[in-house]
Design an enzyme around this catalytic site. Sequence first.
Site, short mmCIF file in Angstrom:
data_model
loop_
_atom_site.label_atom_id
_atom_site.label_comp_id
_atom_site.label_asym_id
_atom_site.label_seq_id
_atom_site.Cartn_x
_atom_site.Cartn_y
_atom_site.Cartn_z
N GLU A 235 -5.30 -7.80 3.94
CA GLU A 235 -5.22 -9.11 4.57
C GLU A 235 -4.59 -9.10 5.96
OE1 GLU A 235 -3.56 -7.96 1.90
OE2 GLU A 235 -1.54 -8.79 1.75
N HIS B 155 -10.14 -13.60 -1.67
CA HIS B 155 -8.80 -13.05 -1.91
C HIS B 155 -8.08 -12.76 -0.58
CE1 HIS B 155 -5.81 -10.61 -4.22
NE2 HIS B 155 -5.72 -9.99 -3.07
N GLU B 156 -8.74 -12.03 0.28
CA GLU B 156 -8.06 -11.66 1.55
C GLU B 156 -7.81 -12.91 2.40
OE1 GLU B 156 -6.80 -8.96 1.22
OE2 GLU B 156 -8.15 -8.04 -0.22
N HIS C 39 -4.74 -14.81 1.22
CA HIS C 39 -3.48 -14.21 1.68
C HIS C 39 -2.98 -14.85 2.98
CE1 HIS C 39 -2.23 -11.03 -1.01
NE2 HIS C 39 -3.39 -10.39 -0.95
N GLU D 115 0.57 -11.33 -4.41
CA GLU D 115 -0.71 -11.06 -5.09
C GLU D 115 -1.01 -12.04 -6.22
OE1 GLU D 115 -2.71 -9.27 -3.66
OE2 GLU D 115 -1.48 -7.99 -2.36
N ASP E 201 3.37 2.99 -3.86
CA ASP E 201 1.96 3.39 -4.02
C ASP E 201 1.64 3.82 -5.44
OD1 ASP E 201 1.41 2.96 -1.37
OD2 ASP E 201 1.61 5.08 -0.78
N TYR F 190 -1.01 -9.21 -9.94
CA TYR F 190 -2.21 -9.98 -9.63
C TYR F 190 -2.55 -10.97 -10.74
CZ TYR F 190 -3.32 -6.62 -5.88
OH TYR F 190 -3.30 -5.85 -4.76
N1 BES Z 1 -2.72 -6.49 -0.08
C1 BES Z 1 -3.63 -5.94 -1.01
C2 BES Z 1 -3.77 -4.46 -0.90
C3 BES Z 1 -2.47 -3.70 -1.14
C4 BES Z 1 -1.58 -4.10 -2.13
C5 BES Z 1 -2.21 -2.59 -0.38
C6 BES Z 1 -0.40 -3.37 -2.32
C7 BES Z 1 -1.04 -1.86 -0.59
C8 BES Z 1 -0.14 -2.26 -1.55
C9 BES Z 1 -5.00 -6.60 -0.91
O1 BES Z 1 -4.97 -7.95 -0.63
C10 BES Z 1 -5.62 -6.50 -2.27
O2 BES Z 1 -5.05 -7.06 -3.18
N2 BES Z 1 -6.72 -5.82 -2.40
C11 BES Z 1 -7.44 -5.72 -3.65
C12 BES Z 1 -8.42 -6.85 -3.67
C13 BES Z 1 -8.85 -7.35 -4.99
C14 BES Z 1 -7.73 -7.70 -5.93
C15 BES Z 1 -9.76 -8.56 -4.80
C16 BES Z 1 -8.12 -4.38 -3.67
O3 BES Z 1 -8.08 -3.69 -2.66
O4 BES Z 1 -8.68 -4.01 -4.69
ZN ZN Z 2 -4.12 -8.99 -2.31
#
Ligand code: BES
Ligand code: ZN
Length: 634
Positions: free
Chosen positions: A305, A329-330, A333, A352, A407, A415
Amino acid sequence: MTTKVILSFVVSALLLGCSPTNQDKPTTTTEPVSASETPTTVQAIKSDKDYHSYGNPDEVKVTNLALDLTVDFADKMLKGSVELDFERIKPDAKALVLDTRALNILNVSAAGKTLNYTLAEADGVLGSALTIELPATGNKVKVEYQTSPEASGVQWLTPAQTAGKKQPFLFTQAQAIHARSFIPLQDSPQVRVTYQATIRTPKELLAVMSAANDPDTARDGEYEFAMPQPIPSYLIALAVGDLHFKAMGERTGVYAESYILDAAAAEFEDTESMLIATEKTFGPYSWDRYDLLILPPSFPFGGMENPRLSFITPTVIAGDKSLVSLIAHELAHSWSGNTVTNATWRDLWLNEGFTTYLTYRIMEMVYGEKRFAMEAVLGRQDLQADIDSLPADDQIMAIDLRGRDPDAVFSNIPYEKGALFLRELEQKVGRAAFDEFLLGYFQHFAFQSITTDQFEAYLHANLVKQHSDVLSMDRINQWIHAAGVPEGAPVPESDAFTTVDQVRNAWLAGSLAAANIVNDDWTVHQWLYFLNNMPEKLSQAQLTELDAAFGLTASHNNEIAHSWLLISVNNWYEPAFTRLHEYLVSIGRNKLVKPLYKALSQTPEGKKMAQKAFAQAKDGYHPLTVKTNEVFVE
Ligand code: BES
Ligand code: ZN
């Protein structure tokens, strides 16, 4: 199979840039708790302490960054400087402490005069603290530095690893704690900064950032950016490549390499409607434009996002808008995450969980109740899979991450459990009252970073007190601080899945042949539900029958292919293995490849296949995808 694939988009077998490994060696440090060590005595968590940053914003807080960076593709380095403005919170503070990881610090100065500094030994997870002796007066320091080719937050792709083949590509991914690998800064979501940047690139390339981007900028190799709103460091982002722009709506557009620009603009053409619908319910969009950047297939996430410019995997461009909830989703955010931000990574669920709740609401507003209901059921199933497999402590939304690498703790808990919790609040107080609460919440905490404790206090004062007949802090505590899902939680249901269950059961019972299943009208979500709820063991005859009837091995939908390939690995269905190999070497999105590597690693023969694919793909995988999956091929 009958899912329409308008665009037969083969995620280029090229993939994937260079593959740095993290060379930092874990060493012992004292402050903060080294993330590579588990604390021996269990101390109470300080809810507002960021255990993943060495920065000292309580004493000296950075407020603005001015970047001047040259993108050197030959050396795989960003070279230049950052000037940091700071505020002396404690007037007698002697030092400014920044986070760095694998940076080469060349000089530190203030007003042209060199300053003393020390760079601590590296911690395997946190990197190295850069401690700068402050000048007696003034509120700016300048750090000249270069990144390492192995920077954990940067991926460098050679021309051969791009679709166009002619130009290289670079992108950053800072969340959670990787901004420090390309900028020395206070790398904590508690610290918000405005920024300006001058980015120098080879002349033919375009640079874009999580900032104001001018779609009509001259492509002259020197690009200026400004982010006037204060943002946390994990939202600083840069990409450079043979990028082109196409408008989708008044405030929305897409940047991509030419091969996929038109397909992306068509797939995501509803972005403007999503933006308008979200504003109507949750308050004005604060960030001016909302554009998308389509990354190469090695992008390790579905989306990120980055403000004003979400970074998006090409693997969701299915040709039928079936996977566009990622965009919702993005976009969401922009409210939950970018405007109101988690203060530490323990509070990630505030980002999330709220965003996942908003995503469902946006999908319902733009695509209707049926689509939303299917996605909610699939989300609930993903959550259950994690509850069934994660240790109890990892099922807690406000998770204790001390001594851990953020990570390594990625799951559906923040979520889907977060979203289900908010759904329960909505159902208890009614949608109108809950929407009003959310609107107030986004306004009250706008451009602030908040802890779970702050949220709980706000929730108590602004919702629980008013609705004490249906809400209690005890139950809210259980949601946020206990494992599992509380008894009596909302249960998502979808009528569209009832027939899918009937068909699957009849087929499994042998009373309906796959060839006789009439499902020309099934949506991608129905297919996913059909496949994801198969029993763990299927016979070769059953797999062959399904594949013959529906062409599953050949599916171009990356989610359907993922579900089918996972079934194929778990049941050793060899006819799918060529496709499996191609899938693993052409996609670097962790959510899609990790479960496959993990499943393959369970048997010696599977592990051999995993090793072969990983060895071939590794150079093109992102550092995070390498780090996450190398454990499965050792
Ligand atoms: N912000 C996140 C990605 C993220 C979370 C990166 C924690 C590093 C640490 C992003 O918005 C996200 O949630 N992406 C998901 C999307 C899905 C839930 C629709 C993804 O990448 O799968
Ligand atoms: Zn997210």
